[in-house]
Design a protein around this motif. Structure first.
Motif, short mmCIF file in Angstrom:
data_model
loop_
_atom_site.label_atom_id
_atom_site.label_comp_id
_atom_site.label_asym_id
_atom_site.label_seq_id
_atom_site.Cartn_x
_atom_site.Cartn_y
_atom_site.Cartn_z
N CYS A 98 18.12 51.64 17.30
CA CYS A 98 17.03 50.69 17.22
C CYS A 98 17.59 49.28 17.24
N LEU A 99 16.85 48.36 17.83
CA LEU A 99 17.19 46.93 17.78
C LEU A 99 16.11 46.23 16.98
N GLU A 100 16.54 45.45 15.99
CA GLU A 100 15.60 44.67 15.21
C GLU A 100 15.99 43.20 15.37
N VAL A 101 15.03 42.37 15.76
CA VAL A 101 15.27 40.93 15.88
C VAL A 101 14.43 40.25 14.81
N ILE A 102 15.09 39.52 13.93
CA ILE A 102 14.41 38.89 12.79
C ILE A 102 14.57 37.38 12.92
N ILE A 103 13.46 36.66 12.86
CA ILE A 103 13.51 35.20 12.96
C ILE A 103 13.25 34.63 11.57
#
Ligand code: NI
Length: 145
Positions: A98-103
């Protein structure tokens, strides 16, 4: 733009040649725009050294979907820091990953601490953090025109 000042700088012809090739490769329309960006980038890099300066950041995490409880743990950590997390996106890369992108936004030191705690969780395989300094007095604005 307001309060524009014009400056003249002296540069060795060899260095200028390399710079012109560099900015042409990047697609800059002129030297002024390229130099302005380089100045902003240098100032931003200096600002984020200060743990109390304001910043925004993107954290990219690739993790194993099958690690028990990892998804929930990452989610819980973001909830506990909700005032720093602006947005997050989850992408299923393949059967395992899984790829998680958190801003995030906040003070540099706080963002780094949260980034460290997220990236060091067992099961997170690869992570990158990209941080940029922003002006603390920035007001919300529209992109209407
Ligand atoms: Ni997934």
């Amino acid at each position: 733009m307001s309060n524009i000042e014009r400056i003249g700088i002296s540069v060795e012809s060899n260095l200028l040649e390399q710079f012109d090739a560099f900015i042409a490769g990047k697609g800059y329309p002129n030297r002024s725009e390229a130099i302005r960006d380089l100045i902003r980038s240098a100032l931003s890099r200096q600002q984020i050294q200060n743990p109390d300066s304001c910043a925004v950041a993107g954290i990219f995490l690739v993790y194993d979907h099958h690690t028990a409880g990892l998804n929930q743990k990452l989610n819980d950590m973001q909830h506990s820091q909700f005032y720093h997390v602006i947005a997050s996106t989850h992408v299923h890369l393949d059967h395992h990953n899984c790829l998680e992108v958190i801003i995030l936004k906040g003070k540099t030191g706080e963002i780094q601490k949260l980034a460290d705690s997220l990236t060091s969780v067992k099961g997170v395989k690869i992570s990158t953090v990209n941080m940029m300094a922003v002006q603390p007095e920035g007001h919300p604005h529209s992109h209407g025109d």
